[in-house]
Each structure stands twice: as structure tokens, then as C-alpha cells.
Design a protein around this motif. Structure first.
Motif, PDB file in Angstrom:
ATOM      1  N   LYS A 264     -43.730  28.238  26.304  1.00 36.61           N
ATOM      2  CA  LYS A 264     -45.127  27.859  26.061  1.00 36.61           C
ATOM      3  C   LYS A 264     -45.696  28.653  24.888  1.00 36.61           C
ATOM      4  CE  LYS A 264     -48.967  25.648  27.260  1.00 36.61           C
ATOM      5  NZ  LYS A 264     -49.616  25.911  28.563  1.00 36.61           N
ATOM      6  N   GLN A 265     -45.362  29.946  24.821  1.00 40.30           N
ATOM      7  CA  GLN A 265     -45.807  30.766  23.692  1.00 40.30           C
ATOM      8  C   GLN A 265     -45.274  30.225  22.371  1.00 40.30           C
ATOM      9  OE1 GLN A 265     -44.853  34.910  24.236  1.00 40.30           O
ATOM     10  NE2 GLN A 265     -45.831  35.017  26.251  1.00 40.30           N
ATOM     11  N   LYS A 266     -43.990  29.898  22.342  1.00 41.20           N
ATOM     12  CA  LYS A 266     -43.379  29.374  21.119  1.00 41.20           C
ATOM     13  C   LYS A 266     -43.965  28.003  20.766  1.00 41.20           C
ATOM     14  CE  LYS A 266     -38.937  31.829  21.516  1.00 41.20           C
ATOM     15  NZ  LYS A 266     -38.851  32.371  20.153  1.00 41.20           N
ATOM     16  N   HIS A 269     -47.389  28.673  19.331  1.00 41.99           N
ATOM     17  CA  HIS A 269     -47.225  29.282  18.012  1.00 41.99           C
ATOM     18  C   HIS A 269     -46.895  28.213  16.978  1.00 41.99           C
ATOM     19  CE1 HIS A 269     -45.240  31.604  14.771  1.00 41.99           C
ATOM     20  NE2 HIS A 269     -46.034  32.595  15.160  1.00 41.99           N
ATOM     21  N   GLN A 298     -54.490  28.895  25.657  1.00 39.68           N
ATOM     22  CA  GLN A 298     -54.093  30.295  25.757  1.00 39.68           C
ATOM     23  C   GLN A 298     -55.352  31.162  25.821  1.00 39.68           C
ATOM     24  OE1 GLN A 298     -51.910  31.451  22.160  1.00 39.68           O
ATOM     25  NE2 GLN A 298     -52.867  29.755  21.095  1.00 39.68           N
ATOM     26  N   ASN A 301     -55.558  34.328  20.913  1.00 37.97           N
ATOM     27  CA  ASN A 301     -54.520  34.502  19.907  1.00 37.97           C
ATOM     28  C   ASN A 301     -55.196  34.683  18.560  1.00 37.97           C
ATOM     29  OD1 ASN A 301     -52.542  33.383  17.723  1.00 37.97           O
ATOM     30  ND2 ASN A 301     -51.251  33.867  19.495  1.00 37.97           N
TER      31      ASN A 301
END
Length: 325
Positions: A264-266, A269, A298, A301
Motif C-alpha cells: 500500500k505504501q509503494k 508512493h 494515508q 506524507n
């Protein structure tokens, strides 16, 4: 070692790199492991490389040429589909292999029937073919191979999809029977090697890591990694879209649930990266939609927030600020 010498299919998609192609094929035909077929698929290069291929006078080489440019992914997967070997190994037209690469990789697969692939470390060379040890060591550390122990890693999802230590495009030999090449859709694009790693590791399959550097990856101006580094907007957009698609697929796979937060982070991003590429190509409104979507999914960020702020800056200032990303 007592093992059979099964056929290995060497896959070489090519486009408009005649000198590099000659060097790549030289490294293939000079393998000490002899039972290979070399499949060269030319994506309608302006200068037909057939004469280069025929100059080797090697019956192990099979040459195909597309009547029109089908795109990098289609040409690559089409080449894989021509393979007859028990194992397949990608040798891109600008890379090279050490002479004993296959001789050291194939026995690992033959002796361990429960592994999907065997992979090793690799050198980084410049456009002229000279090994750059500083870049090589940096690459080894960036992909976490410097601390990776030799032997079987099972499962190897973390090495395949998080650290991307295993790189089927550059330094891995894959068991062909486990791959359905029809799974590769156009959306995967430049992430095809990561997606191939996904196919190999899903379901808990294993991989063998051999720490020696047995292949050479060439960095030059035509590679996507170099183009992205040079802030080429088109390359950035293309790369980000393929990442969004692939990480979205990984998030949907419940067998990988343990790693969903990292995917999910990638994925998020990549949304920001795509937005930055869109802003560089003056598609500001579309960029904002990706940035807002990333922010809403999120907690916080800074990169995404700053990029959104830049999207409201005057054009000249925005272009200057985007140069810092």
C-alpha cells in the motif's frame, strides 16, 4: 555435481542496439553451459539486426522480427512464449553474462525441485561496458543483497517484491513451467520482471540465492532508470502507472496479506510519482486528482503534501520546485 543438462532458453528482446546486441549474444554463445537455445526477438528496429545474428553462425540462435513495433512488453513476452527450455533466462540486449553464469545457476535448480528460480548478484557497467564498482556496490546494497545469505529462501516474497533482491530481467534463471505468460497485460509494462518475481514467489515457492556476481547490467541513457533519474517526465509517468497497477494486484492477493501494508505504501508512493510526472508535462489538474487520492488514503506524507502545494504555484516557480523531486 550429478545433474542433468536440461535445455535453457535464453530470451533476448532487442530494439535498435546493434553493437550492444552483438556483445550480449557473444556472452550467451560463450557460456560454458552448452545446452541452450537463444531466442532473439527484434521489435522492428530501423536497422534489421538479422545480419548480426547470422554472423554468429550458431544453430542454437533463433531469430524473430516483428513487422511493426509492438512495444517493449509485448516483444519481451512474445520471446518468452517461443521458449522450449525447462528453464528460461532473460538476457536483455544491452546486458552481458559471465561465461559460467548458467553453469552455476542450473545445478541449483536441478538439485532443488521445490524452488521457482535461482538468482545471483550482478555488476553494473557503463555505456562503454566498463564495470563501475562504486555503482555495483551501491546496487548490491540498495537491493539488500549484501546481507543476503547463500541458499534457499522459502518463502521469498520479501526478497522478490519488497527488497526486489531477485531480478529476473538481469540475474535469474526461472523454472518455465510455473509461468503463464498470458498473465502479462499491457498495464504491467516495465514492471514485468517484478511481476515475474510475483508469479515465482506466490503460494510460498522458494528461491536459491548465489552471492557471486555472474551478470552485468548496463546503465546508459536509453534505460528507464537513467531517464527517470534525469527527470524525464514520460519515463516517470510510464514507470509510475505500471507500479500502480502491479502493487494494486499484489494488494488484492490474500496469500500476500502479511505484506499488504508495505504494498500500500509503494502503491501510494507511485501515485505521487505519477502526479509529479504529470505536472512536469503540464497536466496539472490530472496530477492533483492523484495527489488528493494519495493524501486521503494515508495519515500524512510530506512528499505528497508538498507536491500538491506545488501544483497551485505559478508555472515558472512550480517548474523550478519540481526539479527538487
Amino acid at each position: 555435481m550429478n545433474y542433468e543438462h536440461p535445455l535453457v532458453s535464453v530470451i533476448t528482446p532487442t530494439y535498435n542496439r546493434p553493437e550492444y546486441l552483438k556483445q550480449a549474444l557473444t556472452s550467451a554463445v560463450n557460456q560454458t553451459y552448452q545446452n541452450i537455445e537463444i531466442i532473439v526477438s527484434d521489435n522492428c528496429s530501423p536497422e534489421n539486426p538479422q545480419a548480426i545474428v547470422e554472423s554468429f553462425n550458431d544453430p542454437r540462435i533463433r531469430f524473430y522480427r516483428n513487422s511493426s513495433n509492438l512495444g517493449m512488453l509485448v516483444n519481451t513476452i512474445q520471446a518468452f512464449k517461443h521458449a522450449h527450455g525447462k528453464y528460461v533466462a532473460s538476457l536483455l540486449d544491452d546486458d552481458m553474462w559471465e561465461p559460467d553464469y548458467l553453469a552455476k545457476m542450473v545445478p541449483l535448480l536441478e538439485e532443488n525441485s521445490d524452488i521457482a528460480l535461482a538468482f545471483c548478484d550482478h555488476y553494473v557497467m557503463n555505456a562503454s561496458g566498463e564495470i563501475d564498482m562504486a555503482a555495483t556496490n551501491k546496487c548490491t546494497q540498495a537491493y539488500k543483497r549484501h546481507n543476503l545469505k547463500q541458499g534457499i529462501h522459502q518463502p521469498f516474497v520479501e526478497h522478490a517484491l519488497i527488497n526486489q533482491s531477485a531480478c529476473p530481467a538481469v540475474a535469474a534463471v526461472v523454472r518455465r513451467e510455473i509461468v503463464n505468460w498470458d498473465e502479462f497485460t499491457n498495464e504491467i509494462a516495465g514492471m514485468w520482471d517484478v511481476y515475474l518475481s510475483y508469479i515465482c514467489c506466490r503460494g510460498g515457492k522458494g528461491a536459491y540465492y548465489y552471492p557471486e556476481r555472474l551478470t552485468r547490467y548496463r546503465e546508459h541513457e536509453q534505460t528507464d532508470t537513467m531517464q527517470s533519474g534525469n527527470r524525464n517526465a514520460e519515463a516517470k509517468i510510464r514507470k509510475a502507472k505500471s507500479e500502480i497497477y502491479c502493487y494494486g494486484k499484489f494488494i488484492q492477493d490474500q496469500s500476500l496479506a502479511e505484506f499488504h501494508p508495505l504494498f500500500k505504501q509503494k502503491w501510494l508512493h507511485a501515485h505521487t510519482t505519477l502526479a509529479i510526472g504529470l505536472m512536469r508535462s503540464q497536466q496539472v489538474q490530472q496530477a492533483r486528482s492523484y495527489l488528493k487520492s494519495a493524501l486521503f488514503q494515508q495519515k500524512f506524507n510530506l512528499r505528497t503534501l508538498v507536491a500538491l502545494g506545488i501544483s497551485f504555484a505559478p508555472k515558472k516557480l512550480a517548474n523550478h520546485l519540481l526539479g527538487t523531486f
